[in-house]
Design an enzyme around this catalytic site. Sequence first.
Site, mmCIF file in Angstrom:
data_model
loop_
_atom_site.group_PDB
_atom_site.id
_atom_site.type_symbol
_atom_site.label_atom_id
_atom_site.label_comp_id
_atom_site.label_asym_id
_atom_site.label_seq_id
_atom_site.Cartn_x
_atom_site.Cartn_y
_atom_site.Cartn_z
ATOM 1 C CG HIS A 145 -2.534 4.666 4.598
ATOM 2 N ND1 HIS A 145 -2.317 4.529 3.250
ATOM 3 C CD2 HIS A 145 -2.773 3.406 5.056
ATOM 4 C CE1 HIS A 145 -2.410 3.252 2.902
ATOM 5 N NE2 HIS A 145 -2.694 2.546 3.984
ATOM 6 C CB CYS A 152 -0.940 0.024 1.193
ATOM 7 S SG CYS A 152 -1.765 -1.562 1.456
ATOM 8 C CG HIS A 204 -6.464 1.071 0.462
ATOM 9 N ND1 HIS A 204 -5.450 1.736 -0.181
ATOM 10 C CD2 HIS A 204 -5.855 0.252 1.357
ATOM 11 C CE1 HIS A 204 -4.283 1.343 0.302
ATOM 12 N NE2 HIS A 204 -4.498 0.450 1.232
#
Lengths: 390, 301, 84
Positions: A284, A154, A317
């Site tokens: 994030h 990620c 995401h």
Amino acid sequence: MTPGAVPISGIGCICAAGTALEACMAAMFRGERAPAPPRRFSTSHAIRYPVFELPDFQEPPELLRTAALLLHAAREALADAGLDPERLAGLRAGACIGTTVGSAMNDEAFCRAFRAGANPDLGPMDRILRSNPAAVLARTFGLTGPCQTIVNACSSGTDAVGLGASWIEAGLCDLVLAGGADQLGRITYNGFISMRISAPGPCRPFDRDREGLNLGEGAAVLVLESPALRRRRGARARSFVLGYGSSCDAYHPTAPSPDGAGLERAIREALGAIRGPVAFVNAHGTATPDNDRVEGQVLARTLPGVPFLSTKGYTGHTLGAAGAIEAAFTVACLERGQIPACAGFATADPGLGAEPVREPTALRGTVALSQSLAFGGNNAVLALGLGERP
Amino acid sequence: MRITAQGVGVVGGFGCGVGDLAKALAAAPAALLRADPGPLDRFVPRRELRRLDRFSRMAALAAHLALEDAGALGDDQTRLGVVVASGYGATGTTLAMIDSIIEGGDACTSPIHFAGSLHNAPAAHLSILLGAKGPSLTVSQFQLSVGSALMAARLWLDQGRVDRVLFGAVDECSELTAHLWARRAELERPLGPAGAPCGEGAAFLLLSSRAEAAVPYCTLDQAAIGRGPAPALPAGGLALLCGGPADLPGRRLLSLVGWMPAAPAFDLAAAALLVRQGAGPATCLALTDDGEYALARLGPA
Amino acid sequence: MDLKEKLKTILIAELNLEDLRPEDIVDADPLFVEGLGLDSLDAVELVMLLQKHFGIELKSMEEGRPAFASVNALAAFIEARQQA
């Protein structure tokens, strides 16, 4: 590392919020978001976990969807930078791209047929072999400089921009297409659900009642160029990469370290010698209980009072693309002098010691951070500075 | 900035460790075996390895061997950078994850296999096992993976981001890879050079910009990648090659290691050994089917 | 094989506890943090294993919490669900 400022002269972005950067920004400032169950694939889960999909985007048959999304963003970025794609072969130009799904050897249909004892058509595997993201950019635009595909889960997108900037600093090349791309798919969707971190409804970053993430797909590319090339071209810098910090938790394969020490180190490294206020942080903020707790606490103690938000409430995401998409948004927000509301947030979580912005907020300052935390314990942070007025 | 290779660790079809590599370089083994990550038990208790699949175990073994070879196993690794390259990633575990879906349906997807299928799993495990909290980078771009990762590792050292990097590459010949290999060979579109065996293994080097106490293997003078004609090889020097036309002058380790995207990492390991043995400066050149090149130059320490 | 034996065999095989045999696992010992020392990733795998081996579907991790205390607790949880 305290790099010299690396100019960003063009940006392209595609995700559920919009098929170009301006469209994404407009949608976010209107507070729009439309997570929904996936349309392009189906599963047998009782709960229809929502995703941020691009239902109308169709990739050509010869390329993986990830590579096609990347090309779309790259073309917008080059046009934004005033660069003719035909002229790139004559420059010392490279590509630094983050991805996760986009380089996995995981075609489900192929594996099912293989397991059933058939000799499946190699087409899907051949497609994977020709769709490595950085290589696709290199082939398409005739890039002769370094091309690298980063697979840091990620944080890949953030790492790609930071590392691409370091190539410019080191004089390895004069131009880097830096960014990230990832597509939605059944395997990944099932994977995150199996980890019990997918939310049954629209995600709620930093909210007390958050239940997990929504996956998304998309790509973003930022054109980084050397000051010398930029001067020769007379190009405008929309922004500058001022710093990049990166560290590892060395704690657990999937859970972030509860003490957030690694993230804190990466933030301090990215800020480096920068003095003066940080205007905001694009966090994030996946909306999982663990991520947001650690990140919220770190932001509270490291950058108290600095406004922050997660834009994943608008995009989901996007894995390897996330860091790049969020860097793109960070630049656009600095230019506007405003950040949108943190979509999905309603109730503060007392355990965090901080809460994201509830409504569009004017900025004070010309430096912002964009950060990513990854499976495997990577923490990556970019410090981006406002560029020149048009 | 003087960058040196302080330690080398390898595991592959020829065996494990620099001793086995040196033997294999002197006399190529008769047959290529499967790589055996079993010796990892020497470094890490079994219980701590339970999350590591075969792919990660090969990487962890080669990495620990490199650290041991450098006399650096007992050092504080907090600031160690980790760079890992893999062409295909954890294909064995990727297939296992898909198997869990095939066998039990979507609700029986294995989260452990999902987590293990991520490309950066080996780097993550290394960081946890060693307590390495510095930057970590995993790179995946088929035959260019090793050269690309090496460029990054060298740049980190050159720019002072870290002063030691554990750099390496790993690929496995899993059921999926082996099947792909065989099918492509049948179709006369082989994944590697025609007739080359499918290999697997891991090769790691400990790179350093410090003034180290131990005598290094060699210096790492250059690590570059690009697309187009490769820089010319210096005449007469030691050259190790992967890919490209068969008539290029240089040594190929194909029969020693087998073919895999990570193969150029074994060239680097072998070059380090040979340079230390007095072979003079060495060039490692990898040419991909896609018109890319990776060039590394190693010099006598 | 009785349920607790079966559970221990599943735990060892599926969580890769290769240094253990079923007789090494004490029925009443904690599974998580102490005792067997399982972690959050094992927990979600265990939820999947309950579905895969016993057809038990958990709506949330919270629902499974009482089951995860020990092998005894796990067996009791499964038996209760299967009788329902």
